[in-house]
Each structure stands twice: as C-alpha cells, then as structure tokens.
Design a protein around this motif. Structure first.
Motif, PDB file in Angstrom:
ATOM      1  N   THR A 100      30.971 -43.326 -46.471  1.00 38.60           N
ATOM      2  CA  THR A 100      29.968 -42.444 -47.066  1.00 38.60           C
ATOM      3  C   THR A 100      29.589 -42.880 -48.473  1.00 38.60           C
ATOM      4  O   THR A 100      28.457 -42.654 -48.907  1.00 38.60           O
ATOM      5  CB  THR A 100      30.481 -40.983 -47.090  1.00 38.60           C
ATOM      6  OG1 THR A 100      29.402 -40.116 -47.404  1.00 38.60           O
ATOM      7  CG2 THR A 100      31.593 -40.796 -48.116  1.00 38.60           C
ATOM      8  N   VAL A 101      30.500 -43.534 -49.204  1.00 38.31           N
ATOM      9  CA  VAL A 101      30.174 -43.992 -50.557  1.00 38.31           C
ATOM     10  C   VAL A 101      29.082 -45.046 -50.492  1.00 38.31           C
ATOM     11  O   VAL A 101      28.104 -45.010 -51.246  1.00 38.31           O
ATOM     12  CB  VAL A 101      31.425 -44.548 -51.272  1.00 38.31           C
ATOM     13  CG1 VAL A 101      31.073 -45.012 -52.680  1.00 38.31           C
ATOM     14  CG2 VAL A 101      32.532 -43.515 -51.323  1.00 38.31           C
ATOM     15  N   ARG A 102      29.249 -45.994 -49.609  1.00 40.82           N
ATOM     16  CA  ARG A 102      28.243 -47.039 -49.429  1.00 40.82           C
ATOM     17  C   ARG A 102      26.919 -46.442 -48.967  1.00 40.82           C
ATOM     18  O   ARG A 102      25.846 -46.831 -49.440  1.00 40.82           O
ATOM     19  CB  ARG A 102      28.758 -48.052 -48.402  1.00 40.82           C
ATOM     20  CG  ARG A 102      27.799 -49.167 -48.032  1.00 40.82           C
ATOM     21  CD  ARG A 102      27.674 -50.198 -49.119  1.00 40.82           C
ATOM     22  NE  ARG A 102      26.486 -50.043 -49.927  1.00 40.82           N
ATOM     23  CZ  ARG A 102      26.158 -50.834 -50.934  1.00 40.82           C
ATOM     24  NH1 ARG A 102      26.953 -51.828 -51.284  1.00 40.82           N
ATOM     25  NH2 ARG A 102      25.056 -50.636 -51.626  1.00 40.82           N
ATOM     26  N   GLU A 103      26.984 -45.489 -48.053  1.00 34.28           N
ATOM     27  CA  GLU A 103      25.769 -44.869 -47.535  1.00 34.28           C
ATOM     28  C   GLU A 103      25.025 -44.112 -48.625  1.00 34.28           C
ATOM     29  O   GLU A 103      23.795 -44.198 -48.738  1.00 34.28           O
ATOM     30  CB  GLU A 103      26.127 -43.926 -46.380  1.00 34.28           C
ATOM     31  CG  GLU A 103      26.673 -44.640 -45.142  1.00 34.28           C
ATOM     32  CD  GLU A 103      27.264 -43.674 -44.136  1.00 34.28           C
ATOM     33  OE1 GLU A 103      27.334 -42.465 -44.458  1.00 34.28           O
ATOM     34  OE2 GLU A 103      27.674 -44.117 -43.052  1.00 34.28           O
ATOM     35  N   ILE A 104      25.759 -43.352 -49.437  1.00 32.67           N
ATOM     36  CA  ILE A 104      25.130 -42.604 -50.523  1.00 32.67           C
ATOM     37  C   ILE A 104      24.524 -43.557 -51.536  1.00 32.67           C
ATOM     38  O   ILE A 104      23.414 -43.346 -52.037  1.00 32.67           O
ATOM     39  CB  ILE A 104      26.153 -41.658 -51.187  1.00 32.67           C
ATOM     40  CG1 ILE A 104      26.419 -40.462 -50.267  1.00 32.67           C
ATOM     41  CG2 ILE A 104      25.661 -41.177 -52.553  1.00 32.67           C
ATOM     42  CD1 ILE A 104      27.455 -39.497 -50.791  1.00 32.67           C
TER      43      ILE A 104
END
Length: 231
Positions: free
Chosen positions: A208-212
């Motif tokens: 989710t960090v990469r996606e955000i």
C-alpha cells in the motif's frame, strides 16, 4: 460519555527525529529561510509526505483505490495528526489525490512550527514595503545537521547506494513536488529518474505504501499541469 479527542487538545513534546514532511520542507527552503524557486507545489508534496508516512506506520491503507484509516488514534506527531484529522474529517474514504487538498491547508505552518520548536529552524520577521514576511533560517546559522544528513542519504541513493523505504519515498516525493533542483543539485534529472525506476517493490514494507506513493505522483503531476495551463 466518551469524548472524541480533538487535535487542538493534544499536547506535543519536542521530538528529536524528523518525519518525511519535515525532511521535504527543509529541501524546499533556502539557507536564508525563504522557499526555493522550485517550491511552487511544495504544499502538495508535504501533504503527500504525510500520507506516505501514515502508510509506513500502518495507520492507513488503500482499499479499492481509496484511503482507509485502520488506526485513527493520534500519533503524538503534530504533522501526522494533522493529516489523520483531515482524513477522518473528510466524511468518506477518499482517493489520495482528493486528500491532498484537504491535508495541505495549514500543513506548512505545522511543519515549520515543529521544526522551530525543536530548534532546527528559527522564525524571523522581515518587512518588505512595510509588510511583515516571515523567514525560517537555520537555528545554528548554517545548514541544519538533520538536512545535511538527509542530503547525504539522497546523494548516496542517486549515485547507486542502497536505499531504505524512507529515502526512496523522499526522493520520489521531491521529484513529484518539483524540487529536483533543490534536492539534487548538479545531478541530471535523467539520472535521478533512472535510479528511481531501478527500485523494485523490495524496499517497501507494505504494497500500500508503493501504491499510495504512485497515486500521489499522478495527482501532483495533474495539479502542476493544471497550474501551468491555467486550467
């Protein structure tokens, strides 16, 4: 009756470490305490940094492209709590791009306030045509030690050194916010972008960090394009 805590009721201690938004702001300010020429979209970068930091701490995640708060309790960090307050007050799960506008309002002041409280920066007031204008130079007179350390990490990163998730995220946010010249002086943009592209998913503790971070980049580019075209 249980009362929901308000951010204005929280008492904050001076922390010794800096968060991503504080790191980014230091890159976007000159030694004399004024914003750099390329800091026009710094506020959006700061808002993006708050979202990434909250994701790194496991406070938020993406669900169906929208930000969901898993842990709404205040963190004790005035900058991150500002972000949590704005996210939970939005009224519904929103996309990262939608949240940038809400989080950026008043955020720079909170970041500066925290850095002044910890004596990283100091506040000065200069008058231009009798109008007071604040400046935030280093409290020590030279480059703040924390900024020197941050710049050393970024330089090592773009020159092929190892990168932890925070350094990678900071480099990505600096480029997205238009601070390439300030954050990477004398380094060709193509080299920076190539280095960022080399990093696979391995550094990220959660997808989710990469996606955000990806969503924030797209949103800031769209905002910048709108400003440049007058849309």
């Amino acid at each position: 009756m249980t009362t929901t805590p308000r951010i204005d009721d929280v008492v904050y201690d001076a922390r010794m470490t800096v968060n991503l938004a504080e790191d980014l702001l230091l890159l976007g300010y000159e030694d004399d305490g004024t914003p750099t020429p390329d800091s026009g979209t710094l506020d959006y970068g700061l808002a993006g940094a708050v979202l990434v930091e909250l994701a790194l701490e496991g406070r938020i995640r993406l669900a169906a492209g929208r930000v969901h708060v898993d842990e709404p309790a205040f963190t004790g960090d005035r900058v991150l709590d500002h972000g949590l307050d704005r996210i939970t007050g939005y009224g519904r799960d929103a996309t990262p791009g939608e949240l940038l506008d809400g989080i950026r309002g008043g955020l720079r002041d909170r970041v500066l306030e925290g850095l002044v409280a910890r004596k990283v920066l100091r506040r000065e007031t200069h008058r231009i045509l009798l109008v007071p204008h604040p400046r935030f130079p280093s409290a020590t007179g030279g480059q703040p030690p924390v900024e020197t350390e941050t710049r050393a990490r970024l330089t090592a990163f773009v020159n092929g050194g190892p990168a932890d998730p925070r350094t990678h995220a900071l480099a990505t946010l600096a480029v997205a916010a238009g601070l390439t010249a300030s954050a990477f002086p004398d380094t060709p943009r193509t080299q920076i972008e190539r280095r960022l592209a080399e990093q696979g998913p391995e550094p990220w503790p959660a997808a989710t960090v990469r996606e955000i971070l990806d969503e924030i980049q797209i949103a800031i580019v769209a905002i910048t394009t709108m400003f440049m075209t007058g849309g």
